[in-house]
Motif scaffolding. Structure first.
Motif, PDB file in Angstrom:
ATOM      1  N   PRO B 147       0.823  -1.209   0.000  1.00  0.00           N
ATOM      2  CA  PRO B 147       0.000   0.000   0.000  1.00  0.00           C
ATOM      3  C   PRO B 147       0.868   1.275   0.000  1.00  0.00           C
ATOM      4  N   GLY B 148       0.259   2.355  -0.516  1.00  0.00           N
ATOM      5  CA  GLY B 148       0.904   3.682  -0.399  1.00  0.00           C
ATOM      6  C   GLY B 148       2.162   3.822  -1.218  1.00  0.00           C
ATOM      7  N   LEU B 149       2.235   3.103  -2.330  1.00  0.00           N
ATOM      8  CA  LEU B 149       3.466   3.063  -3.107  1.00  0.00           C
ATOM      9  C   LEU B 149       3.305   3.796  -4.434  1.00  0.00           C
ATOM     10  N   THR B 150       4.268   4.660  -4.740  1.00  0.00           N
ATOM     11  CA  THR B 150       4.322   5.275  -6.064  1.00  0.00           C
ATOM     12  C   THR B 150       5.673   4.950  -6.681  1.00  0.00           C
ATOM     13  N   LEU B 151       5.657   4.557  -7.934  1.00  0.00           N
ATOM     14  CA  LEU B 151       6.907   4.283  -8.652  1.00  0.00           C
ATOM     15  C   LEU B 151       7.101   5.355  -9.712  1.00  0.00           C
ATOM     16  N   LEU B 152       8.295   5.866  -9.787  1.00  0.00           N
ATOM     17  CA  LEU B 152       8.623   6.865 -10.805  1.00  0.00           C
ATOM     18  C   LEU B 152       9.846   6.376 -11.572  1.00  0.00           C
ATOM     19  N   PHE B 153       9.641   6.127 -12.874  1.00  0.00           N
ATOM     20  CA  PHE B 153      10.766   5.684 -13.695  1.00  0.00           C
ATOM     21  C   PHE B 153      11.053   6.741 -14.760  1.00  0.00           C
ATOM     22  N   GLU B 154      12.300   7.163 -14.776  1.00  0.00           N
ATOM     23  CA  GLU B 154      12.718   8.235 -15.672  1.00  0.00           C
ATOM     24  C   GLU B 154      13.414   7.654 -16.905  1.00  0.00           C
ATOM     25  N   ASP B 173       2.126  17.064  -5.864  1.00  0.00           N
ATOM     26  CA  ASP B 173       1.158  16.479  -4.944  1.00  0.00           C
ATOM     27  C   ASP B 173       1.053  14.968  -5.129  1.00  0.00           C
ATOM     28  N   GLU B 174       1.127  14.562  -6.382  1.00  0.00           N
ATOM     29  CA  GLU B 174       0.995  13.139  -6.676  1.00  0.00           C
ATOM     30  C   GLU B 174       2.225  12.352  -6.209  1.00  0.00           C
ATOM     31  N   LEU B 175       3.390  12.979  -6.297  1.00  0.00           N
ATOM     32  CA  LEU B 175       4.630  12.233  -6.073  1.00  0.00           C
ATOM     33  C   LEU B 175       5.132  12.309  -4.637  1.00  0.00           C
ATOM     34  N   ARG B 176       4.713  13.331  -3.904  1.00  0.00           N
ATOM     35  CA  ARG B 176       5.216  13.520  -2.546  1.00  0.00           C
ATOM     36  C   ARG B 176       4.857  12.294  -1.695  1.00  0.00           C
ATOM     37  N   ILE B 404      23.895  13.562  -6.012  1.00  0.00           N
ATOM     38  CA  ILE B 404      22.939  12.776  -6.793  1.00  0.00           C
ATOM     39  C   ILE B 404      21.760  13.727  -6.958  1.00  0.00           C
ATOM     40  N   PRO B 405      21.660  14.360  -8.116  1.00  0.00           N
ATOM     41  CA  PRO B 405      20.691  15.452  -8.231  1.00  0.00           C
ATOM     42  C   PRO B 405      19.284  15.051  -7.808  1.00  0.00           C
ATOM     43  N   ILE B 406      18.879  13.821  -8.138  1.00  0.00           N
ATOM     44  CA  ILE B 406      17.494  13.433  -7.833  1.00  0.00           C
ATOM     45  C   ILE B 406      17.209  13.522  -6.331  1.00  0.00           C
ATOM     46  N   ALA B 407      18.196  13.171  -5.499  1.00  0.00           N
ATOM     47  CA  ALA B 407      17.980  13.246  -4.049  1.00  0.00           C
ATOM     48  C   ALA B 407      17.788  14.697  -3.622  1.00  0.00           C
ATOM     49  N   GLY B 408      18.583  15.579  -4.199  1.00  0.00           N
ATOM     50  CA  GLY B 408      18.418  16.995  -3.890  1.00  0.00           C
ATOM     51  C   GLY B 408      17.080  17.515  -4.379  1.00  0.00           C
ATOM     52  N   ASP B 409      16.686  17.074  -5.578  1.00  0.00           N
ATOM     53  CA  ASP B 409      15.408  17.524  -6.129  1.00  0.00           C
ATOM     54  C   ASP B 409      14.237  17.042  -5.267  1.00  0.00           C
ATOM     55  N   PHE B 410      14.304  15.812  -4.819  1.00  0.00           N
ATOM     56  CA  PHE B 410      13.232  15.296  -3.945  1.00  0.00           C
ATOM     57  C   PHE B 410      13.135  16.142  -2.684  1.00  0.00           C
ATOM     58  N   LYS B 411      14.296  16.530  -2.182  1.00  0.00           N
ATOM     59  CA  LYS B 411      14.309  17.333  -0.957  1.00  0.00           C
ATOM     60  C   LYS B 411      13.761  18.735  -1.238  1.00  0.00           C
ATOM     61  N   THR B 412      14.289  19.350  -2.271  1.00  0.00           N
ATOM     62  CA  THR B 412      13.944  20.743  -2.538  1.00  0.00           C
ATOM     63  C   THR B 412      12.503  20.879  -3.003  1.00  0.00           C
ATOM     64  N   ILE B 413      12.113  20.026  -3.939  1.00  0.00           N
ATOM     65  CA  ILE B 413      10.804  20.203  -4.576  1.00  0.00           C
ATOM     66  C   ILE B 413       9.712  19.479  -3.803  1.00  0.00           C
ATOM     67  N   LEU B 414      10.028  18.288  -3.278  1.00  0.00           N
ATOM     68  CA  LEU B 414       8.982  17.484  -2.622  1.00  0.00           C
ATOM     69  C   LEU B 414       9.169  17.403  -1.108  1.00  0.00           C
ATOM     70  N   ASP B 415      10.192  18.108  -0.589  1.00  0.00           N
ATOM     71  CA  ASP B 415      10.449  18.146   0.852  1.00  0.00           C
ATOM     72  C   ASP B 415      10.496  16.738   1.453  1.00  0.00           C
ATOM     73  N   MET B 416      11.270  15.893   0.831  1.00  0.00           N
ATOM     74  CA  MET B 416      11.233  14.471   1.154  1.00  0.00           C
ATOM     75  C   MET B 416      12.653  13.948   1.235  1.00  0.00           C
ATOM     76  N   ASP B 417      12.994  13.272   2.331  1.00  0.00           N
ATOM     77  CA  ASP B 417      14.304  12.626   2.404  1.00  0.00           C
ATOM     78  C   ASP B 417      14.320  11.369   1.528  1.00  0.00           C
ATOM     79  N   SER B 418      15.529  10.959   1.180  1.00  0.00           N
ATOM     80  CA  SER B 418      15.673   9.761   0.351  1.00  0.00           C
ATOM     81  C   SER B 418      16.562   8.752   1.062  1.00  0.00           C
TER      82      SER B 418
END
Lengths: 460, 460
Positions: B147-154, B173-176, B404-418
């Motif tokens: 449950p509660g899982l979102t997958l993002l493949f680039e 909102d969808e990805l956070r 690792i830009p994606i980790a920074g982007d998750f933090k900056t844009i989605l306020d989310m640790d990785s």
């Protein structure tokens, strides 16, 4: 006729013969003797032949001397005179591109507004012809050429003079003289007559510092692995202290103080360093405090980075720790600074900055000491007096910041000092479109040589 | 069934399904999804479609999301669970040149010697499939997806991720989620499981120093006129003192000490700096005395010259004082070092070395702070325990020297640790010919995710 009367007669002959002299110069200027362009090989030879014929017509023993490149022209007068003299000039010229920037065909000389315009007018055909015209006037008045004179005309000056040193070596006995006259320089900036009596030397050195065996990612290795660009910057920065003084141990050994005469001469030139720098968009002299601008460019040694490269230098950014860094560094030398000693001190300096797991490689590029002419030789005062008389202005003994290889070669190979005397002006556009030579430079140049020859070759 | 029994059943299902899982990975590897090559545009899309179909088949709400470049694949499971999770991987691959260095066609996967060999086997298709296989096993045992899982493949990771940031912004909102899982890294060097909890940031800056309005002759101007290469070298050299410490005022503000836990973790890795350096032909760590090798690359900031150019850099020598000199400089940042503050301090530093008659110009290239994950979030201990159990070795919280830009982007844009968890090995030859992924990495990777998912999504 007294010597003075003979000189007056020569000057008079030069005045009377102005137009004919100009015609002869135009003949030479019409030959497109571009030495660097193989398409003009025959033209270069044609210019040599023209000179040989001209000189033979005057009574010189004149010949074309083949080299692996373009030929030399050598001409000698009868022995005798108070001292023997070697005169040097070059008959080859620079290329003419871009052609569309010329106001006229570059090998169709135009005379207007007190100038003669053509490629080579100033550099160096107009200058070398001043001397030939003086010799012609001498012959006319004396019935014989100036005694003890050798003329050497080179055809490769504008393409690196590859044949010159071997030619000097192979013909040293023939060419050696009491003094050399080199006519390939100019009047001082404000039009004052000048004799260059010291030229800086040069040591060139390429440095390659290698660290890792490949470019590294600055994320994975940065902070741990050596960066050769940083090593190189630190080593090169440490070449100077905050006052601009060069830090190599023993670097200033052999640097000479100016003589009182030099200081007086140089001060009299009223060199305005900020004005001089303003011509290239700068304003601040960077040399040691307390030095005049002329000292900075003439009598002080330098350490300069002429080129540096390493890492990623294209568009955008690459976070690389480069595997290697390269610099080209040169030192302008003065006085008795020894090029080899300074090369060694530089290499030792660089090595101190290279960590044990990195390597450094050096490539040597040229090493020539400074040339300081022995101005106690009365020839210098003779020439100075002659120029002063002709131009009506005090003649200065000046320095030159660059090397003039021929002067060094004459010293090294023929053990002969040179007087660098020329009549070009700063606005002659040498090497550029619309090169010109002032008719005044041409005429008063010939008169100057007549005076100098009289002073040098006549006893007393 | 207890949670433990369910987990055991999932692990059992993964063991039973090894061959089928490998077949699925081979299907994906056969699609030459080279994102940087326009000729493979359709292949990249085909890989996205393959993933969408695979995920839809498992019961995800899966869709292809177009971008100006290659598409994203987004898949969501039903809501619920102790915490929401965003999983990230990329389905595009690097080019394959030089093709002749491959032992087999790069898109014809070979299974041998405990490895699967193909372009993308390790980076990143094999890794992202470990997670899909874990989700499949979960579905098999639970009858529903985690449950509660979102997958993002680039599909643009290997070509600079131009669409990623806008996509994250537009779909925030969808990805956070409560936490992100990024599977694009590896085991620690010796094969120990590891979670990267801190990444260095980066500031990139280009500097152009201009002096005269043209290149100058070092004979005529040397010693008097400013040399921008020397100015640049002096300024860059002064970025560090003799101990290697960076001299910019306030530079170390925000640099954090290691926690005891970190120090223990890092010490346990037995990092051998000389051995690590020996792989690239070096041996001597250059960081501050008293720092370990891992501190130098993970937790200490850096100042590096990534590129420098000026003057004559071709064959031979030219005694030029160049008109300009350029450098690309970057700083790796840690802790709370502020990229803008450091950029400003750097610019101020450079300006102090530039004389009044010269100019300096700066070009900004990227500015991202360091990422420090909040390891007090119990998710980290949960994942650590899960990995330790699967691999039978203590799991380390490690740092990473690069961004690792994606980790920074998750933090900056989605306020989310990785949590950066991956199973690649140092010898996987990613980006090179004969890329491989260990079958063990693939299988135990999937089992690791099953354990982690169980720990993260089940309450308590």
């Amino acid at each position: 006729m007294t010597d003075q009367a003979k000189l007056d007669a020569m000057l008079d002959a030069l005045d009377q013969g102005r137009d004919a002299a100009l015609n002869r110069l135009c003949d030479l200027l019409r030959i497109p003797s571009i030495s660097t362009d193989p398409a003009h090989k025959a033209d270069v030879r044609r210019a040599a032949e023209w000179l040989r014929d001209e000189l033979a017509g005057l009574g010189f023993q004149a010949s074309i001397r083949d080299t692996p490149g373009h030929p030399m022209v050598v001409a000698t007068s009868q022995p005798g005179g108070a001292r023997s003299i070697l005169f040097y000039g070059h008959y080859d010229v620079q290329p003419v591109d871009p052609l569309h920037l010329w106001d006229h065909p570059p090998f169709d000389p135009q005379i207007a507004d007190g100038q003669i315009r053509a490629r080579g007018a100033s550099d160096d055909k107009g200058q070398l012809m001043t001397f030939i015209e003086a010799a012609r006037a001498w012959k006319q008045v004396h019935g014989a050429l100036p005694p003890g004179l050798t003329l050497l005309f080179e055809g490769e000056e504008e393409s690196g003079s590859p044949s010159l040193v071997p030619f000097l070596r192979d013909n040293a006995d023939e060419l050696r003289a009491s003094i050399a006259l080199i006519c390939d320089t100019g009047l001082y900036a404000d039009g004052r007559p000048a004799i260059a009596t010291q030229l800086r030397g040069l040591v060139g050195q390429e440095v390659v510092i290698r660290a890792a065996d490949r470019d590294l990612h600055s994320g994975s290795f940065g902070g741990l692995a050596a960066n050769p660009l940083m090593i190189l910057c630190r080593a090169l920065a440490a070449l100077k202290d905050d006052s601009g003084r060069i830090t190599l141990p023993g670097f200033y050994d052999g640097v000479r103080d100016l003589t009182d005469q030099q200081r007086a001469d140089w001060d009299s030139l009223n060199f305005d360093a900020p004005e001089f720098l303003s011509r290239v968009g700068l304003s601040q002299p960077i040399g040691e405090q307390g030095r005049t601008g002329l000292e900075m460019i003439w009598s002080q040694p330098t350490a300069e980075i002429n080129g540096l490269s390493g890492g990623y230098t294209g568009e955008g950014f690459k976070t690389v720790l480069p595997a290697e860094a390269r610099a080209k560094v040169s030192f302008r030398l003065v006085g008795d600074q020894n090029p080899q000693t300074i090369r060694q001190a530089f290499q030792d300096h660089i090595r101190r900055f290279v960590p044990a797991d990195c390597t450094v490689e050096f490539h040597d590029h040229g090493a020539s000491p400074a040339s300081h002419m022995d101005t106690s030789d009365p020839a210098f005062d003779t020439a100075r007096a002659a120029l002063t008389q002709e131009w009506g202005r005090d003649t200065a003994f000046i320095g030159m910041g660059g090397s003039i290889p021929i002067a060094g070669d004459f010293k090294t190979i023929l053990d002969m000092d040179s007087m660098l005397i020329g009549f070009a002006r700063d606005d002659d556009r040498i090497h550029s479109p619309n090169e010109k030579y002032d008719l005044d430079s041409f005429h008063k140049g010939a008169r100057s040589w007549a005076r100098i020859l009289a002073g040098l070759t006549l006893p007393g």
